[in-house]
Structures are given as C-alpha cells and as structure tokens.
Enzyme design. Sequence first.
Site, PDB file in Angstrom:
ATOM      1  N   SER A 106      53.596  35.280  69.857  1.00 52.78           N
ATOM      2  CA  SER A 106      54.523  34.182  70.725  1.00 52.78           C
ATOM      3  C   SER A 106      54.793  32.918  70.022  1.00 52.78           C
ATOM      4  O   SER A 106      55.171  32.970  69.050  1.00 52.78           O
ATOM      5  CB  SER A 106      53.996  34.224  71.942  1.00 52.78           C
ATOM      6  OG  SER A 106      54.821  33.427  73.147  1.00 52.78           O
ATOM      7  N   HIS A 131      58.420  37.582  70.739  1.00 53.50           N
ATOM      8  CA  HIS A 131      59.247  37.965  71.773  1.00 53.50           C
ATOM      9  C   HIS A 131      59.992  36.570  72.556  1.00 53.50           C
ATOM     10  O   HIS A 131      59.693  35.710  71.801  1.00 53.50           O
ATOM     11  CB  HIS A 131      58.152  38.425  72.908  1.00 53.50           C
ATOM     12  CG  HIS A 131      56.994  37.591  73.296  1.00 53.50           C
ATOM     13  ND1 HIS A 131      56.252  37.922  74.362  1.00 53.50           N
ATOM     14  CD2 HIS A 131      56.971  36.131  73.555  1.00 53.50           C
ATOM     15  CE1 HIS A 131      55.319  36.941  74.510  1.00 53.50           C
ATOM     16  NE2 HIS A 131      55.841  35.905  73.927  1.00 53.50           N
TER      17      HIS A 131
END
Length: 208
Positions: A106, A131
Amino acid sequence: MYDPMATAMNLVPMVVEQTSRGERAFDIFSRLLKERIIFLTGPVEDGMASLICAQLLFLESENPKKEIAMYINSPGGVVTAGLAIYDTMQYIKSPVSTVCMGMAASMGSLLLQAGAPGHRIALPNARIMVHQPSGGFRGQASDIERHAEDIIKTKRRLNEIYVKHTGRTYEEVEKTLDRDHFMSAEEAKAWGLIDHINESRDEADEKA
C-alpha cells in the site's frame, strides 16, 4: 491489548561507543541514524510520519549532498501520513535510496518506488503490494458524497505518482491498482517499482 510493535521497541538494544569524552550509549536506531540510515517499519501513521520527516530534514541539514538510506518494512497505512513522507523525500536536496526488506504494501510501496532513480532496492524475498486507497465514512448523504469525491481525487493523485516513478501508463497503473496486487521482488522490478534486487552488501556496493 498486546502490541507487538510496542513490545519490540521496548527491547531495542543499546550500543556503547568510546569517545574522547568517555563512553556514550545510543539506542541502535539512533546509532544507525548517524550513518544516515532511517527505518520505516510498521503502519504508516501521523506519529511515525513526523519522526521520519524530522529525520530526513535533520540529515539534509547535516549534509545536503550525501545519500540517505531508508529501509522499509510496512503494511501501509494512512494516505495523508504517507504523502507527508513522500513530499519530504522529494523536497529535500539529499538523495534518498529506498530498500524493501520484508514487505512494502500500500503506502509502503508508494514510498519504496519514490526513492532516487537507480537507488530503489528490494532484498530477494521481499514482497510488494499495490492497491487503490480505501476508506469509510458515516454521516449525512451530502457529507458522504463529498468524502466519496475526495477519495476519488486521492486515488487519481496516487495513480499519477505511480505513473511518475514507474514509467507505466496511467491506464496500466489504474488497472493494476484496482485490486490488491502482490508482487515478488522480480515482478516489482519488471513493473518499475524498484531498480535492483540485492542479495548481499557486496552486490549493493558494486551497483552504487
């Protein structure tokens, strides 16, 4: 509640150095900071971001031309905290090399790929995950609508940052980040998130 991170920090070893004024004791992270090494470990949140930014600014003031090494092992965290670190990395004059050990997921992956070109590294068994941002909000319909608009803007901005540092097209980035996308070190290198995979210190020195 048991906090493994807090427990680990309570067990940080001390390093004793002999100086002209006698012995001085440093915790291991402070000693490594003297060598221009910063550790970004655990969830990215405001308190951690303040410490990382302060270390970056301090090391720049010490020597603006000398490289800073940032070792990353993070599951990600708060977007605004991560962007504070990202902006500081880009703002300072000192080049920042990034090294992924363990996991850069992330926001951790965004900071990994934001290192100086040619100096973005992963260790062989590191994992990288990218993501799109996620979040939740409760309240009046109009407020929920505003928050939805803001997270869409944030998603677009994060995609643009990945485009800038990986050389991928916006469409490629958007498609890859649509769901949790896990990569090995080799896959992250092929995708443009890192430049090198180093198995040893000697190998790193040869590429420096």
